[in-house]
Write a protein that holds these residues in place. Structure first.
Motif, PDB file in Angstrom:
ATOM      1  N   THR A  48      51.827  38.273  56.961  1.00 31.52           N
ATOM      2  CA  THR A  48      50.935  39.312  57.491  1.00 31.52           C
ATOM      3  C   THR A  48      50.129  39.963  56.372  1.00 31.52           C
ATOM      4  O   THR A  48      50.472  39.862  55.189  1.00 31.52           O
ATOM      5  CB  THR A  48      51.747  40.420  58.203  1.00 31.52           C
ATOM      6  OG1 THR A  48      52.558  41.090  57.219  1.00 31.52           O
ATOM      7  CG2 THR A  48      52.614  39.852  59.310  1.00 31.52           C
ATOM      8  N   ASP A  49      49.092  40.683  56.777  1.00 38.38           N
ATOM      9  CA  ASP A  49      48.280  41.442  55.824  1.00 38.38           C
ATOM     10  C   ASP A  49      49.128  42.518  55.147  1.00 38.38           C
ATOM     11  O   ASP A  49      48.945  42.800  53.968  1.00 38.38           O
ATOM     12  CB  ASP A  49      47.089  42.095  56.536  1.00 38.38           C
ATOM     13  CG  ASP A  49      46.061  41.085  57.026  1.00 38.38           C
ATOM     14  OD1 ASP A  49      46.242  39.875  56.796  1.00 38.38           O
ATOM     15  OD2 ASP A  49      45.071  41.521  57.638  1.00 38.38           O
ATOM     16  N   GLU A  81      39.904  44.561  44.174  1.00 39.38           N
ATOM     17  CA  GLU A  81      39.161  43.415  44.721  1.00 39.38           C
ATOM     18  C   GLU A  81      40.003  42.662  45.756  1.00 39.38           C
ATOM     19  O   GLU A  81      39.498  42.264  46.811  1.00 39.38           O
ATOM     20  CB  GLU A  81      38.760  42.455  43.599  1.00 39.38           C
ATOM     21  CG  GLU A  81      37.678  42.970  42.688  1.00 39.38           C
ATOM     22  CD  GLU A  81      37.379  42.002  41.547  1.00 39.38           C
ATOM     23  OE1 GLU A  81      37.549  40.780  41.737  1.00 39.38           O
ATOM     24  OE2 GLU A  81      36.982  42.478  40.474  1.00 39.38           O
ATOM     25  N   LEU A  82      41.296  42.473  45.434  1.00 40.51           N
ATOM     26  CA  LEU A  82      42.182  41.774  46.370  1.00 40.51           C
ATOM     27  C   LEU A  82      42.358  42.555  47.660  1.00 40.51           C
ATOM     28  O   LEU A  82      42.344  41.973  48.753  1.00 40.51           O
ATOM     29  CB  LEU A  82      43.547  41.533  45.711  1.00 40.51           C
ATOM     30  CG  LEU A  82      43.565  40.569  44.525  1.00 40.51           C
ATOM     31  CD1 LEU A  82      44.941  40.567  43.867  1.00 40.51           C
ATOM     32  CD2 LEU A  82      43.159  39.171  44.942  1.00 40.51           C
ATOM     33  N   ARG A  83      42.502  43.866  47.552  1.00 39.59           N
ATOM     34  CA  ARG A  83      42.645  44.704  48.759  1.00 39.59           C
ATOM     35  C   ARG A  83      41.406  44.631  49.641  1.00 39.59           C
ATOM     36  O   ARG A  83      41.508  44.539  50.866  1.00 39.59           O
ATOM     37  CB  ARG A  83      42.922  46.157  48.369  1.00 39.59           C
ATOM     38  CG  ARG A  83      44.312  46.392  47.854  1.00 39.59           C
ATOM     39  CD  ARG A  83      44.568  47.898  47.628  1.00 39.59           C
ATOM     40  NE  ARG A  83      45.746  48.062  46.821  1.00 39.59           N
ATOM     41  CZ  ARG A  83      45.735  48.319  45.509  1.00 39.59           C
ATOM     42  NH1 ARG A  83      44.598  48.485  44.864  1.00 39.59           N
ATOM     43  NH2 ARG A  83      46.864  48.438  44.855  1.00 39.59           N
ATOM     44  N   GLY A 114      41.365  39.048  55.679  1.00 40.54           N
ATOM     45  CA  GLY A 114      42.731  38.731  56.095  1.00 40.54           C
ATOM     46  C   GLY A 114      43.487  37.889  55.087  1.00 40.54           C
ATOM     47  O   GLY A 114      42.913  37.313  54.157  1.00 40.54           O
ATOM     48  N   VAL A 115      44.796  37.794  55.310  1.00 37.84           N
ATOM     49  CA  VAL A 115      45.688  37.124  54.364  1.00 37.84           C
ATOM     50  C   VAL A 115      45.379  35.630  54.213  1.00 37.84           C
ATOM     51  O   VAL A 115      45.507  35.067  53.135  1.00 37.84           O
ATOM     52  CB  VAL A 115      47.178  37.355  54.746  1.00 37.84           C
ATOM     53  CG1 VAL A 115      47.545  36.631  56.025  1.00 37.84           C
ATOM     54  CG2 VAL A 115      48.104  36.954  53.619  1.00 37.84           C
ATOM     55  N   SER A 142      42.608  34.239  54.077  1.00 32.45           N
ATOM     56  CA  SER A 142      41.406  33.997  53.267  1.00 32.45           C
ATOM     57  C   SER A 142      41.791  33.619  51.834  1.00 32.45           C
ATOM     58  O   SER A 142      40.970  33.096  51.091  1.00 32.45           O
ATOM     59  CB  SER A 142      40.500  35.223  53.260  1.00 32.45           C
ATOM     60  OG  SER A 142      41.112  36.304  52.582  1.00 32.45           O
ATOM     61  N   PHE A 143      43.043  33.847  51.459  1.00 33.45           N
ATOM     62  CA  PHE A 143      43.510  33.488  50.123  1.00 33.45           C
ATOM     63  C   PHE A 143      43.990  32.039  50.069  1.00 33.45           C
ATOM     64  O   PHE A 143      44.327  31.533  49.002  1.00 33.45           O
ATOM     65  CB  PHE A 143      44.644  34.428  49.688  1.00 33.45           C
ATOM     66  CG  PHE A 143      44.178  35.837  49.481  1.00 33.45           C
ATOM     67  CD1 PHE A 143      43.596  36.227  48.287  1.00 33.45           C
ATOM     68  CD2 PHE A 143      44.312  36.792  50.477  1.00 33.45           C
ATOM     69  CE1 PHE A 143      43.157  37.530  48.090  1.00 33.45           C
ATOM     70  CE2 PHE A 143      43.882  38.093  50.290  1.00 33.45           C
ATOM     71  CZ  PHE A 143      43.297  38.458  49.095  1.00 33.45           C
ATOM     72  N   GLY A 144      44.057  31.384  51.201  1.00 36.45           N
ATOM     73  CA  GLY A 144      44.484  29.984  51.252  1.00 36.45           C
ATOM     74  C   GLY A 144      45.508  29.791  52.346  1.00 36.45           C
ATOM     75  O   GLY A 144      46.047  30.747  52.905  1.00 36.45           O
ATOM     76  N   SER A 145      45.794  28.531  52.634  1.00 35.04           N
ATOM     77  CA  SER A 145      46.776  28.232  53.672  1.00 35.04           C
ATOM     78  C   SER A 145      48.151  28.724  53.242  1.00 35.04           C
ATOM     79  O   SER A 145      48.413  28.920  52.052  1.00 35.04           O
ATOM     80  CB  SER A 145      46.801  26.724  53.935  1.00 35.04           C
ATOM     81  OG  SER A 145      47.130  26.040  52.737  1.00 35.04           O
TER      82      SER A 145
END
Length: 125
Positions: free
Chosen positions: A73-74, A97-99, A106-107, A109-112
């Motif tokens: 989850t986020d 930047e990450l926040r 959403g979570v 977006s950082f990868g699978s």
């Protein structure tokens, strides 16, 4: 012969050129087009294919992105970002930047999601 005044829209790449004007404006590109391509691209990799490639993880230290990709989850991802920032693992600027990315995209977006055993399945043998 009178040349008409060019408008900004005339500079878009889809416009047609007189061959000599093109050669004058883009000599290297014109040369490549005349001689033919030396490099032939037969395919490309998608992101998923790249991720499936075997890698050498010896000495690898996971990044904040690796930890975020383990999250469901986020909220979990935000906990990771906060912890990494609080413990000096990432800078406050990078944490911000990450926040922002997390809130906007959403979570995932950082990868699978990296499931249990991901490193074992993706290591070079």
């Amino acid at each position: 012969m009178d040349k008409k005044k060019k408008r900004p829209v005339d500079e878009f790449p889809w416009q047609e050129y007189d061959k000599e004007e093109f050669k004058e404006k883009y000599p290297y590109l014109a040369k490549e087009l005349d001689e033919g391509a030396e490099l032939v691209i037969e395919g490309y990799r998608t992101k998923e294919e790249y991720e499936e490639e075997a890698m050498d993880f010896s000495g690898y230290n996971p990044t904040v992105i690796d930890f975020i990709r383990r999250c469901e989850t986020d909220e979990e991802a935000l906990e990771i970002i906060n912890w990494m920032e609080d413990h000096g693992e990432i800078t406050p600027e990078f944490a911000k930047e990450l926040r922002i990315k997390l809130v906007k995209e959403g979570v995932r977006s950082f990868g699978s999601k990296k499931e249990w055993g991901w490193y074992e399945r993706h290591r070079k043998r």
